[in-house]
Motif scaffolding. Structure first.
Motif, PDB file in Angstrom:
ATOM      1  N   VAL A  47      35.830  18.264  15.853  1.00  0.00           N
ATOM      2  CA  VAL A  47      36.962  18.112  16.764  1.00  0.00           C
ATOM      3  C   VAL A  47      36.590  17.198  17.926  1.00  0.00           C
ATOM      4  O   VAL A  47      37.353  16.313  18.313  1.00  0.00           O
ATOM      5  CB  VAL A  47      37.440  19.485  17.285  1.00  0.00           C
ATOM      6  N   VAL A  48      35.399  17.414  18.487  1.00  0.00           N
ATOM      7  CA  VAL A  48      34.938  16.572  19.592  1.00  0.00           C
ATOM      8  C   VAL A  48      34.844  15.117  19.145  1.00  0.00           C
ATOM      9  O   VAL A  48      35.353  14.206  19.807  1.00  0.00           O
ATOM     10  CB  VAL A  48      33.572  17.065  20.109  1.00  0.00           C
ATOM     11  N   ALA A  49      34.201  14.896  18.010  1.00  0.00           N
ATOM     12  CA  ALA A  49      34.013  13.533  17.524  1.00  0.00           C
ATOM     13  C   ALA A  49      35.348  12.853  17.249  1.00  0.00           C
ATOM     14  O   ALA A  49      35.543  11.671  17.577  1.00  0.00           O
ATOM     15  CB  ALA A  49      33.158  13.544  16.261  1.00  0.00           C
ATOM     16  N   THR A  50      36.278  13.602  16.681  1.00  0.00           N
ATOM     17  CA  THR A  50      37.577  13.023  16.365  1.00  0.00           C
ATOM     18  C   THR A  50      38.403  12.799  17.623  1.00  0.00           C
ATOM     19  O   THR A  50      39.167  11.827  17.710  1.00  0.00           O
ATOM     20  CB  THR A  50      38.331  13.927  15.378  1.00  0.00           C
ATOM     21  N   SER A  51      38.231  13.659  18.621  1.00  0.00           N
ATOM     22  CA  SER A  51      38.992  13.488  19.860  1.00  0.00           C
ATOM     23  C   SER A  51      38.579  12.221  20.601  1.00  0.00           C
ATOM     24  O   SER A  51      39.393  11.605  21.285  1.00  0.00           O
ATOM     25  CB  SER A  51      38.819  14.708  20.769  1.00  0.00           C
ATOM     26  N   VAL A  52      37.317  11.820  20.477  1.00  0.00           N
ATOM     27  CA  VAL A  52      36.880  10.605  21.160  1.00  0.00           C
ATOM     28  C   VAL A  52      37.085   9.354  20.301  1.00  0.00           C
ATOM     29  O   VAL A  52      36.987   8.238  20.807  1.00  0.00           O
ATOM     30  CB  VAL A  52      35.395  10.690  21.594  1.00  0.00           C
ATOM     31  N   PHE A  53      37.386   9.537  19.027  1.00  0.00           N
ATOM     32  CA  PHE A  53      37.558   8.387  18.136  1.00  0.00           C
ATOM     33  C   PHE A  53      38.679   7.474  18.625  1.00  0.00           C
ATOM     34  O   PHE A  53      38.589   6.248  18.557  1.00  0.00           O
ATOM     35  CB  PHE A  53      37.841   8.870  16.712  1.00  0.00           C
ATOM     36  N   GLY A  54      39.738   8.096  19.137  1.00  0.00           N
ATOM     37  CA  GLY A  54      40.873   7.308  19.607  1.00  0.00           C
ATOM     38  C   GLY A  54      40.597   6.531  20.879  1.00  0.00           C
ATOM     39  O   GLY A  54      41.392   5.665  21.267  1.00  0.00           O
ATOM     40  N   LEU A  55      39.490   6.841  21.551  1.00  0.00           N
ATOM     41  CA  LEU A  55      39.137   6.117  22.776  1.00  0.00           C
ATOM     42  C   LEU A  55      38.488   4.768  22.478  1.00  0.00           C
ATOM     43  O   LEU A  55      38.253   3.983  23.390  1.00  0.00           O
ATOM     44  CB  LEU A  55      38.181   6.954  23.630  1.00  0.00           C
ATOM     45  N   MET A  56      38.194   4.534  21.213  1.00  0.00           N
ATOM     46  CA  MET A  56      37.554   3.268  20.840  1.00  0.00           C
ATOM     47  C   MET A  56      38.601   2.214  20.499  1.00  0.00           C
ATOM     48  O   MET A  56      39.724   2.528  20.118  1.00  0.00           O
ATOM     49  CB  MET A  56      36.597   3.489  19.668  1.00  0.00           C
ATOM     50  N   SER A  57      38.180   0.978  20.643  1.00  0.00           N
ATOM     51  CA  SER A  57      39.085  -0.132  20.350  1.00  0.00           C
ATOM     52  C   SER A  57      39.305  -0.264  18.842  1.00  0.00           C
ATOM     53  O   SER A  57      38.341  -0.180  18.071  1.00  0.00           O
ATOM     54  CB  SER A  57      38.491  -1.432  20.894  1.00  0.00           C
ATOM     55  N   GLY A 140      36.742  -0.514  24.020  1.00  0.00           N
ATOM     56  CA  GLY A 140      37.134   0.866  24.237  1.00  0.00           C
ATOM     57  C   GLY A 140      36.225   1.565  25.217  1.00  0.00           C
ATOM     58  O   GLY A 140      35.544   0.930  26.026  1.00  0.00           O
ATOM     59  N   HIS A 141      36.177   2.896  25.130  1.00  0.00           N
ATOM     60  CA  HIS A 141      35.434   3.717  26.076  1.00  0.00           C
ATOM     61  C   HIS A 141      33.920   3.695  25.829  1.00  0.00           C
ATOM     62  O   HIS A 141      33.148   4.049  26.702  1.00  0.00           O
ATOM     63  CB  HIS A 141      35.945   5.160  25.997  1.00  0.00           C
ATOM     64  N   PHE A 142      33.506   3.278  24.633  1.00  0.00           N
ATOM     65  CA  PHE A 142      32.085   3.309  24.272  1.00  0.00           C
ATOM     66  C   PHE A 142      31.586   1.922  23.850  1.00  0.00           C
ATOM     67  O   PHE A 142      31.088   1.758  22.734  1.00  0.00           O
ATOM     68  CB  PHE A 142      31.854   4.302  23.121  1.00  0.00           C
ATOM     69  N   PRO A 143      31.718   0.926  24.705  1.00  0.00           N
ATOM     70  CA  PRO A 143      31.419  -0.451  24.268  1.00  0.00           C
ATOM     71  C   PRO A 143      29.981  -0.660  23.823  1.00  0.00           C
ATOM     72  O   PRO A 143      29.724  -1.495  22.957  1.00  0.00           O
ATOM     73  CB  PRO A 143      31.737  -1.286  25.519  1.00  0.00           C
ATOM     74  N   THR A 144      29.039   0.089  24.396  1.00  0.00           N
ATOM     75  CA  THR A 144      27.639  -0.120  24.026  1.00  0.00           C
ATOM     76  C   THR A 144      27.356   0.293  22.591  1.00  0.00           C
ATOM     77  O   THR A 144      26.469  -0.267  21.943  1.00  0.00           O
ATOM     78  CB  THR A 144      26.705   0.668  24.964  1.00  0.00           C
ATOM     79  N   SER A 145      28.104   1.271  22.067  1.00  0.00           N
ATOM     80  CA  SER A 145      27.860   1.724  20.697  1.00  0.00           C
ATOM     81  C   SER A 145      28.947   1.281  19.723  1.00  0.00           C
ATOM     82  O   SER A 145      28.666   1.046  18.558  1.00  0.00           O
ATOM     83  CB  SER A 145      27.737   3.261  20.653  1.00  0.00           C
ATOM     84  N   GLU A 146      30.193   1.141  20.194  1.00  0.00           N
ATOM     85  CA  GLU A 146      31.269   0.807  19.250  1.00  0.00           C
ATOM     86  C   GLU A 146      31.333  -0.674  18.911  1.00  0.00           C
ATOM     87  O   GLU A 146      31.857  -1.057  17.876  1.00  0.00           O
ATOM     88  CB  GLU A 146      32.623   1.273  19.781  1.00  0.00           C
TER      89      GLU A 146
END
Length: 202
Positions: A47-57, A140-146
């Motif tokens: 759930v946590v992982a999927t909730s942050v998935f939408g924060l990525m570009s 998105g919210h995690f540019p260093t990893s995404e």
């Protein structure tokens, strides 16, 4: 989290740094303290992982987006819920950002697809600390990893500007890089030097 920590560093330790890079930072991001994230009827990791998935570009490579999803799926029970308490409750800087003197350069960087810390939130915060170094980029919210390749294009000019603020340090870094390259070429392991390291308590 780290972007918001930069605001605390600017408030308490402005003389300790040459500059700060506040990545996805804003003075307040409400609504992320989500009670059900740690509940026996919910698979917290997924759930946590999927909730942050939408924060990525959506423009970020799928390979990196799913890898970021996997990172967040690894957290222990309740850990991310606690992180979000810090982010959404403890990190309320609305009454504090005006106290930031502006003497310490802060580079605000936020991805245009981030809806936890929107570009508008970042721009509002930068204006309140009278900081004109605000960069909104396609990410998105995690540019260093995404999307590390794209983020390198965004961060490299910022790092060059920071080095330009301190010519003496730029020379030291250049000399250190030359020595490190020589050591690596000789298959030598550079000795660790922590004598100048300082621990800063938040």
């Amino acid at each position: 989290m780290g972007g918001n920590v930069c605001l605390t560093l600017a408030l308490r330790y402005e003389h300790e740094f040459l500059a700060l890079i506040a990545l996805e930072a804003c003075d307040y991001s409400p609504g992320w303290w989500i009670e059900p994230l740690h509940h026996p009827h919910i698979h917290g990791g997924e759930v946590v992982a999927t909730s942050v998935f939408g924060l990525m570009s959506p423009e970020s490579p799928d390979e990196y987006r799913w890898e970021t999803w996997w990172y967040y799926a690894q957290g222990g029970p309740g850990v991310f819920k606690g992180d979000l308490y810090f982010y959404s409750v403890d990190s309320d800087y609305r009454d504090q950002v005006s106290k930031i003197s502006g003497k310490l350069p802060i580079f605000f960087l936020t991805g245009e697809y981030d809806f936890a810390c929107t570009p508008e939130m970042t721009e509002r915060t930068a204006e309140r600390v009278q900081e004109l170094r605000c960069i909104i980029f396609s990410g998105g919210h995690f540019p260093t990893s995404e999307d590390p390749v794209k983020f390198k294009e965004v961060i490299s000019p910022v790092l060059r500007k920071i080095l330009a603020l301190d010519p003496e340090r730029r020379r030291e870094i250049g000399a250190f890089t030359a020595r490190s390259s020589l050591s690596i070429a000789r298959s030598e392991r550079p000795a660790a030097n922590a004598s100048g390291r300082r621990v800063i308590e938040l």
